[in-house]
Write a protein that holds these residues in place. Structure first.
Motif, PDB file in Angstrom:
ATOM      1  N   ALA A 100       0.831  -1.207   0.000  1.00  0.00           N
ATOM      2  CA  ALA A 100       0.000   0.000   0.000  1.00  0.00           C
ATOM      3  C   ALA A 100       0.869   1.263   0.000  1.00  0.00           C
ATOM      4  O   ALA A 100       0.652   2.188  -0.791  1.00  0.00           O
ATOM      5  CB  ALA A 100      -0.930  -0.005   1.209  1.00  0.00           C
ATOM      6  N   PHE A 101       1.870   1.298   0.879  1.00  0.00           N
ATOM      7  CA  PHE A 101       2.700   2.508   0.976  1.00  0.00           C
ATOM      8  C   PHE A 101       3.600   2.665  -0.258  1.00  0.00           C
ATOM      9  O   PHE A 101       3.901   3.784  -0.664  1.00  0.00           O
ATOM     10  CB  PHE A 101       3.496   2.512   2.285  1.00  0.00           C
ATOM     11  CG  PHE A 101       2.655   2.980   3.446  1.00  0.00           C
ATOM     12  CD1 PHE A 101       2.555   4.330   3.757  1.00  0.00           C
ATOM     13  CD2 PHE A 101       1.917   2.081   4.206  1.00  0.00           C
ATOM     14  CE1 PHE A 101       1.757   4.779   4.810  1.00  0.00           C
ATOM     15  CE2 PHE A 101       1.111   2.515   5.264  1.00  0.00           C
ATOM     16  CZ  PHE A 101       1.037   3.870   5.572  1.00  0.00           C
ATOM     17  N   SER A 102       4.004   1.525  -0.820  1.00  0.00           N
ATOM     18  CA  SER A 102       4.832   1.612  -2.021  1.00  0.00           C
ATOM     19  C   SER A 102       3.980   2.146  -3.185  1.00  0.00           C
ATOM     20  O   SER A 102       4.438   2.948  -4.002  1.00  0.00           O
ATOM     21  CB  SER A 102       5.401   0.211  -2.263  1.00  0.00           C
ATOM     22  OG  SER A 102       5.670  -0.013  -3.558  1.00  0.00           O
TER      23      SER A 102
ATOM     24  N   GLY B 213       9.240   2.063   9.735  1.00  0.00           N
ATOM     25  CA  GLY B 213       9.988   1.079   8.948  1.00  0.00           C
ATOM     26  C   GLY B 213       9.385   0.924   7.555  1.00  0.00           C
ATOM     27  O   GLY B 213      10.099   0.873   6.553  1.00  0.00           O
ATOM     28  N   VAL B 214       8.047   0.885   7.497  1.00  0.00           N
ATOM     29  CA  VAL B 214       7.375   0.724   6.202  1.00  0.00           C
ATOM     30  C   VAL B 214       7.631   1.963   5.327  1.00  0.00           C
ATOM     31  O   VAL B 214       8.002   1.853   4.146  1.00  0.00           O
ATOM     32  CB  VAL B 214       5.853   0.498   6.379  1.00  0.00           C
ATOM     33  CG1 VAL B 214       5.146   0.430   5.033  1.00  0.00           C
ATOM     34  CG2 VAL B 214       5.575  -0.770   7.175  1.00  0.00           C
ATOM     35  N   LEU B 215       7.468   3.158   5.924  1.00  0.00           N
ATOM     36  CA  LEU B 215       7.641   4.397   5.148  1.00  0.00           C
ATOM     37  C   LEU B 215       9.041   4.477   4.558  1.00  0.00           C
ATOM     38  O   LEU B 215       9.217   4.782   3.375  1.00  0.00           O
ATOM     39  CB  LEU B 215       7.402   5.625   6.055  1.00  0.00           C
ATOM     40  CG  LEU B 215       5.950   5.920   6.431  1.00  0.00           C
ATOM     41  CD1 LEU B 215       5.888   6.972   7.527  1.00  0.00           C
ATOM     42  CD2 LEU B 215       5.170   6.397   5.205  1.00  0.00           C
ATOM     43  N   SER B 216      10.049   4.185   5.392  1.00  0.00           N
ATOM     44  CA  SER B 216      11.417   4.314   4.867  1.00  0.00           C
ATOM     45  C   SER B 216      11.732   3.191   3.875  1.00  0.00           C
ATOM     46  O   SER B 216      12.431   3.421   2.905  1.00  0.00           O
ATOM     47  CB  SER B 216      12.456   4.431   5.980  1.00  0.00           C
ATOM     48  OG  SER B 216      12.288   3.384   6.880  1.00  0.00           O
ATOM     49  N   SER B 217      11.143   2.016   4.075  1.00  0.00           N
ATOM     50  CA  SER B 217      11.450   0.914   3.145  1.00  0.00           C
ATOM     51  C   SER B 217      10.930   1.195   1.734  1.00  0.00           C
ATOM     52  O   SER B 217      11.465   0.693   0.759  1.00  0.00           O
ATOM     53  CB  SER B 217      10.886  -0.415   3.667  1.00  0.00           C
ATOM     54  OG  SER B 217       9.494  -0.464   3.465  1.00  0.00           O
ATOM     55  N   VAL B 218       9.861   2.011   1.615  1.00  0.00           N
ATOM     56  CA  VAL B 218       9.340   2.270   0.265  1.00  0.00           C
ATOM     57  C   VAL B 218       9.949   3.536  -0.359  1.00  0.00           C
ATOM     58  O   VAL B 218       9.651   3.859  -1.506  1.00  0.00           O
ATOM     59  CB  VAL B 218       7.784   2.363   0.238  1.00  0.00           C
ATOM     60  CG1 VAL B 218       7.171   1.106   0.812  1.00  0.00           C
ATOM     61  CG2 VAL B 218       7.268   3.602   0.974  1.00  0.00           C
ATOM     62  N   GLY B 219      10.767   4.241   0.397  1.00  0.00           N
ATOM     63  CA  GLY B 219      11.487   5.384  -0.184  1.00  0.00           C
ATOM     64  C   GLY B 219      11.228   6.740   0.453  1.00  0.00           C
ATOM     65  O   GLY B 219      11.885   7.718   0.109  1.00  0.00           O
TER      66      GLY B 219
ATOM     67  N   LEU C  74      -5.486   6.245  16.965  1.00  0.00           N
ATOM     68  CA  LEU C  74      -5.548   6.692  15.571  1.00  0.00           C
ATOM     69  C   LEU C  74      -4.165   7.165  15.120  1.00  0.00           C
ATOM     70  O   LEU C  74      -3.490   7.911  15.833  1.00  0.00           O
ATOM     71  CB  LEU C  74      -6.560   7.838  15.443  1.00  0.00           C
ATOM     72  CG  LEU C  74      -6.890   8.265  14.022  1.00  0.00           C
ATOM     73  CD1 LEU C  74      -7.695   7.195  13.280  1.00  0.00           C
ATOM     74  CD2 LEU C  74      -7.681   9.567  14.009  1.00  0.00           C
ATOM     75  N   VAL C  75      -3.781   6.726  13.933  1.00  0.00           N
ATOM     76  CA  VAL C  75      -2.480   7.112  13.376  1.00  0.00           C
ATOM     77  C   VAL C  75      -2.682   8.243  12.373  1.00  0.00           C
ATOM     78  O   VAL C  75      -3.589   8.177  11.547  1.00  0.00           O
ATOM     79  CB  VAL C  75      -1.854   5.928  12.601  1.00  0.00           C
ATOM     80  CG1 VAL C  75      -0.471   6.299  12.071  1.00  0.00           C
ATOM     81  CG2 VAL C  75      -1.813   4.671  13.442  1.00  0.00           C
ATOM     82  N   MET C  76      -1.825   9.253  12.428  1.00  0.00           N
ATOM     83  CA  MET C  76      -1.779  10.278  11.384  1.00  0.00           C
ATOM     84  C   MET C  76      -0.366  10.224  10.797  1.00  0.00           C
ATOM     85  O   MET C  76       0.622  10.266  11.527  1.00  0.00           O
ATOM     86  CB  MET C  76      -2.034  11.653  12.006  1.00  0.00           C
ATOM     87  CG  MET C  76      -2.099  12.819  11.063  1.00  0.00           C
ATOM     88  SD  MET C  76      -0.600  13.330  10.167  1.00  0.00           S
ATOM     89  CE  MET C  76       0.538  13.768  11.444  1.00  0.00           C
ATOM     90  N   VAL C  77      -0.299  10.067   9.482  1.00  0.00           N
ATOM     91  CA  VAL C  77       1.003  10.102   8.800  1.00  0.00           C
ATOM     92  C   VAL C  77       0.988  11.253   7.803  1.00  0.00           C
ATOM     93  O   VAL C  77       0.044  11.380   7.009  1.00  0.00           O
ATOM     94  CB  VAL C  77       1.268   8.789   8.027  1.00  0.00           C
ATOM     95  CG1 VAL C  77       2.515   8.921   7.133  1.00  0.00           C
ATOM     96  CG2 VAL C  77       1.427   7.612   8.969  1.00  0.00           C
ATOM     97  N   TYR C  78       1.999  12.099   7.876  1.00  0.00           N
ATOM     98  CA  TYR C  78       2.225  13.070   6.802  1.00  0.00           C
ATOM     99  C   TYR C  78       3.573  12.698   6.176  1.00  0.00           C
ATOM    100  O   TYR C  78       4.550  12.495   6.903  1.00  0.00           O
ATOM    101  CB  TYR C  78       2.280  14.519   7.327  1.00  0.00           C
ATOM    102  CG  TYR C  78       2.765  15.461   6.260  1.00  0.00           C
ATOM    103  CD1 TYR C  78       1.896  15.886   5.257  1.00  0.00           C
ATOM    104  CD2 TYR C  78       4.108  15.841   6.185  1.00  0.00           C
ATOM    105  CE1 TYR C  78       2.344  16.702   4.220  1.00  0.00           C
ATOM    106  CE2 TYR C  78       4.565  16.654   5.153  1.00  0.00           C
ATOM    107  CZ  TYR C  78       3.680  17.074   4.182  1.00  0.00           C
ATOM    108  OH  TYR C  78       4.132  17.866   3.141  1.00  0.00           O
ATOM    109  N   ALA C  79       3.623  12.573   4.877  1.00  0.00           N
ATOM    110  CA  ALA C  79       4.896  12.237   4.235  1.00  0.00           C
ATOM    111  C   ALA C  79       5.021  12.992   2.923  1.00  0.00           C
ATOM    112  O   ALA C  79       4.023  13.249   2.238  1.00  0.00           O
ATOM    113  CB  ALA C  79       4.982  10.732   3.982  1.00  0.00           C
ATOM    114  N   ALA C  80       6.248  13.397   2.600  1.00  0.00           N
ATOM    115  CA  ALA C  80       6.493  14.116   1.354  1.00  0.00           C
ATOM    116  C   ALA C  80       7.513  13.348   0.532  1.00  0.00           C
ATOM    117  O   ALA C  80       8.408  12.711   1.077  1.00  0.00           O
ATOM    118  CB  ALA C  80       6.989  15.525   1.657  1.00  0.00           C
ATOM    119  N   LYS C  81       7.359  13.430  -0.816  1.00  0.00           N
ATOM    120  CA  LYS C  81       8.267  12.662  -1.687  1.00  0.00           C
ATOM    121  C   LYS C  81       9.340  13.604  -2.238  1.00  0.00           C
ATOM    122  O   LYS C  81       8.993  14.683  -2.727  1.00  0.00           O
ATOM    123  CB  LYS C  81       7.444  12.048  -2.818  1.00  0.00           C
ATOM    124  CG  LYS C  81       8.256  11.238  -3.816  1.00  0.00           C
ATOM    125  CD  LYS C  81       7.324  10.407  -4.672  1.00  0.00           C
ATOM    126  CE  LYS C  81       8.065   9.759  -5.827  1.00  0.00           C
ATOM    127  NZ  LYS C  81       7.163   9.022  -6.719  1.00  0.00           N
TER     128      LYS C  81
END
Ligand SMILES: C[S@@+](CC[C@H](N)C(=O)[O-])C[C@H]1O[C@@H](n2cnc3c(N)ncnc32)[C@H](O)[C@@H]1O
Length: 278
Positions: free
Chosen positions: A127-129, A190-196, A271-278
């Motif tokens: 999903a994250f990838s 771990g999941v976020l960093s593994s997908v980039g 509840l989880v909140m994730v903010y991520a930028a590419k």
């Protein structure tokens, strides 16, 4: 989850959380305000959270918006209910499997949102990838999903009873991947960093929602119950009654009121909140 009408009438918790998450973290999304900006919403369900809370955050009214969901019924409902919105499209997408041409058809997006969906996806890395692949370089995403909720323990308990086991053989598919995880933030990191992803923040908050009366809890459970389609209507009602019995045994019911219909049911969850930028 294939019941858009039911879901739309019983999603008070999800609507409250989407509104609060957007109020608190919505400013993190880096809108450019330029023409051709785009947003993908994953697991949009009936589409009302997208329309009522996400769209008003946008700096212009010509942002190209694509709402997606694994459920054909949800997509059909959303298309019909929001057919007057010219720049909003609804498409079927399973974020937990290969993208199968979606990227070729729709391209990448400047922003991705997803509310109350990702805990349904067993293969988190997939999903994250996919989310990473669907984001333009410089794009960002705001995601909210459950780490833990008593509903998953109750599914687990009911699935062990001889009465329900045959309807719930795949119960693990419907339990949050973080339900029994001691430190969900580390796992998600771990999941976020593994997908980039290299730029991200994760917040996990303890929340409470109170269902006022047995009927309101039953409606909310029925609206998201993945097992009900396998049962007759009569069995669906029995399942809900057994569900309420387990809730009561877990001391999640405030029973100081005399009238059963006035019982309050407390749901404590993470509840989880994730903010991520590419
Ligand atoms: C609880 S609803 C949330 C709907 C809406 N985002 C909201 O906040 O009200 C979760 C939605 O996620 C969808 N869903 C579940 N698994 C999915 C997947 N693998 N890919 C895309 N959508 C999925 C379900 O069909 C359902 O409509």
């Amino acid at each position: 989850m294939n019941k858009p009408n039911l879901y739309q009438r019983a999603n008070g918790l999800q609507r409250r959380d989407a509104e609060e998450i957007l109020e608190e973290y919505g400013h993190l999304l880096r809108w450019t305000g330029k023409a051709n900006e785009s947003l993908l919403d994953i697991g949009c369900g009936s589409g009302d959270v997208l329309i009522d809370f996400i769209v008003p955050q946008m700096p212009r009214d010509d942002v190209r918006i694509v709402g997606t969901d694994i459920s054909e019924q949800m997509v059909r409902h959303a298309r019909k209910a929001h057919s007057h919105c010219e720049n909003i499209f609804f498409e079927r997408l399973d974020i937990g499997t290969e993208l199968d041409g979606f990227l070729e058809s729709w391209g990448q997006f400047d922003h991705i949102t997803s509310f109350y969906c990702l805990h349904w996806v067993k293969y988190q890395t997939m999903a994250f990838s996919n989310i990473y692949a669907l984001l333009k370089s410089g794009g960002d995403c705001l995601l909210a999903f459950l780490a833990r909720n008593p509903i998953f323990d109750i599914y687990d308990q009911l699935s062990r009873s001889s009465k329900w086991t045959k309807y719930m053989t795949d119960v693990n598919k419907y339990i949050s991947p973080y339900q029994y995880c001691e430190n969900p933030a580390i796992k998600i990191e771990g999941v976020l960093s593994s997908v980039g992803f290299t730029k991200y923040q994760i917040q996990i908050t303890d929340r409470i929602y109170v269902y006022e009366g047995i009927e309101s809890l039953k409606k909310a459970v029925q609206a998201v119950n993945p097992f009900s389609e396998r049962m007759t209507l009569e069995l669906q009602e029995e399942f809900l009654n057994d569900y309420i019995d387990v809730v009561s045994r877990m001391s999640l019911r405030k029973s100081y009121c005399e009238n059963k219909s006035d019982y309050k049911f407390i749901t404590p969850y993470k509840l989880v909140m994730v903010y991520a930028a590419k």
